[in-house]
Design an enzyme around this catalytic site. Structure first.
Site, PDB file in Angstrom:
ATOM      1  N   SER A 183       0.819  -1.210   0.000  1.00  0.00           N
ATOM      2  CA  SER A 183       0.000   0.000   0.000  1.00  0.00           C
ATOM      3  C   SER A 183       0.856   1.264   0.000  1.00  0.00           C
ATOM      4  O   SER A 183       2.002   1.261   0.455  1.00  0.00           O
ATOM      5  CB  SER A 183      -0.908   0.019   1.228  1.00  0.00           C
ATOM      6  OG  SER A 183      -1.725  -1.121   1.263  1.00  0.00           O
TER       7      SER A 183
HETATM    8  N1  SAH Z   1      -0.958  -4.877   3.971  1.00  0.00           N
HETATM    9  C1  SAH Z   1      -0.263  -5.159   2.728  1.00  0.00           C
HETATM   10  C2  SAH Z   1      -1.089  -4.751   1.512  1.00  0.00           C
HETATM   11  C3  SAH Z   1      -1.222  -5.920   0.605  1.00  0.00           C
HETATM   12  S1  SAH Z   1      -2.366  -5.810  -0.701  1.00  0.00           S
HETATM   13  C4  SAH Z   1       1.127  -4.548   2.737  1.00  0.00           C
HETATM   14  O1  SAH Z   1       1.487  -3.868   3.714  1.00  0.00           O
HETATM   15  O2  SAH Z   1       1.888  -4.778   1.812  1.00  0.00           O
HETATM   16  C5  SAH Z   1      -3.652  -6.892  -0.121  1.00  0.00           C
HETATM   17  C6  SAH Z   1      -3.280  -8.350   0.119  1.00  0.00           C
HETATM   18  O3  SAH Z   1      -4.466  -9.011   0.534  1.00  0.00           O
HETATM   19  C7  SAH Z   1      -2.779  -9.113  -1.104  1.00  0.00           C
HETATM   20  O4  SAH Z   1      -1.522  -9.641  -0.811  1.00  0.00           O
HETATM   21  C8  SAH Z   1      -3.830 -10.206  -1.310  1.00  0.00           C
HETATM   22  O5  SAH Z   1      -3.284 -11.408  -1.759  1.00  0.00           O
HETATM   23  C9  SAH Z   1      -4.413 -10.347   0.076  1.00  0.00           C
HETATM   24  N2  SAH Z   1      -5.766 -10.911   0.143  1.00  0.00           N
HETATM   25  C10 SAH Z   1      -6.799 -10.691  -0.699  1.00  0.00           C
HETATM   26  N3  SAH Z   1      -7.887 -11.350  -0.271  1.00  0.00           N
HETATM   27  C11 SAH Z   1      -7.539 -12.002   0.876  1.00  0.00           C
HETATM   28  C12 SAH Z   1      -8.240 -12.843   1.801  1.00  0.00           C
HETATM   29  N4  SAH Z   1      -9.517 -13.166   1.630  1.00  0.00           N
HETATM   30  N5  SAH Z   1      -7.569 -13.323   2.869  1.00  0.00           N
HETATM   31  C13 SAH Z   1      -6.258 -13.014   3.060  1.00  0.00           C
HETATM   32  N6  SAH Z   1      -5.540 -12.217   2.221  1.00  0.00           N
HETATM   33  C14 SAH Z   1      -6.174 -11.721   1.150  1.00  0.00           C
END
Ligand code: SAH
Length: 204
Positions: free
Chosen positions: A61
């Site tokens: 993010s």
């Molecule tokens: N907090 C992260 C942002 C990652 S983007 C950071 O600091 O980098 C969002 C993430 O959510 C992705 O890696 C995606 O694979 C994951 N994601 C999407 N749906 C999900 C679910 N149902 N359960 C767990 N992870 C999920």
């Protein structure tokens, strides 16, 4: 410009945007090396105020977004926090610094390849547990949580997550592109919207 200098500039930029007013959140931003949470070829962009690709069509993010969501959580030292969407692991590392030794962070990642990389990166953050699972149903085994943060956008806040939130707890999650903050109080749930943010979708 070296990374430390660009980190200080980024923090000043986020402060100008109105976030990082909380001392512990700002200290966490100073302490966590974002360059270690991006692919090697992205290191030099680690302190630009943008989301960056981390593979599997997912992103780490934007730093401003991490700051705004973390502050909206109003986390205290010692809190037990659940994160849905580990991604790079950066947000989990920020949470780890804030909850401290007496606190705990549980973070769920649905994509195995991202989970494996993040778990390795977060090894030194021993108050963080990284799980490879669908977090949209939460993590009943360790519920209830003081705080819940979802870093992927859904159609609405999953009811399982609201159930797993302690009374007095706070949940932050993008619903479509609106950032929603839910406070669980004796009388029920209080919901407010704090701004518009772009996110990858939550798999449900
Ligand atoms: N907090 C992260 C942002 C990652 S983007 C950071 O600091 O980098 C969002 C993430 O959510 C992705 O890696 C995606 O694979 C994951 N994601 C999407 N749906 C999900 C679910 N149902 N359960 C767990 N992870 C999920």
């Amino acid at each position: 410009m070296d990374l430390e200098e660009s980190k200080k500039r980024l923090i000043a930029e986020i402060e100008d945007m109105g976030a990082l007013k909380n001392r512990r959140v700002k200290e966490a931003f100073l302490n966590v090396p974002r360059e270690n949470f991006v692919p090697p070829e992205m290191r030099r962009y680690a302190y630009s105020n943008y989301p960056l690709p981390i593979g599997e069509d997912q992103t780490i993010s934007q730093p401003y977004t991490v700051a705004a969501m973390t502050e909206a959580l109003e986390i205290k030292e010692g809190a037990k926090v659940l994160e849905i969407g580990t991604g790079s692991g950066y947000q989990a590392a920020i949470l780890s610094e804030i909850v401290g030794n007496s606190g705990k962070v549980v973070t769920c990642e649905i994509r195995e390849r991202l989970f494996v990389i993040a778990r390795e990166r977060l090894r030194q953050y021993w108050n963080v547990t990284v799980l490879n699972k669908d977090g949209s149903k939460g993590h009943r085994q360790e519920a209830p949580f003081d705080r819940i943060i979802v870093t992927a956008s859904g159609k609405d806040v999953p009811s399982a997550l609201l159930e797993q939130l302690k009374e007095g707890g706070i949940l932050v999650m993008p619903v479509h592109s609106e950032m929603i903050v839910v406070k669980k109080e004796k009388g029920g749930l209080k919901r407010k919207m704090i701004g518009y943010f772009a996110f990858v979708p939550l798999k449900e």
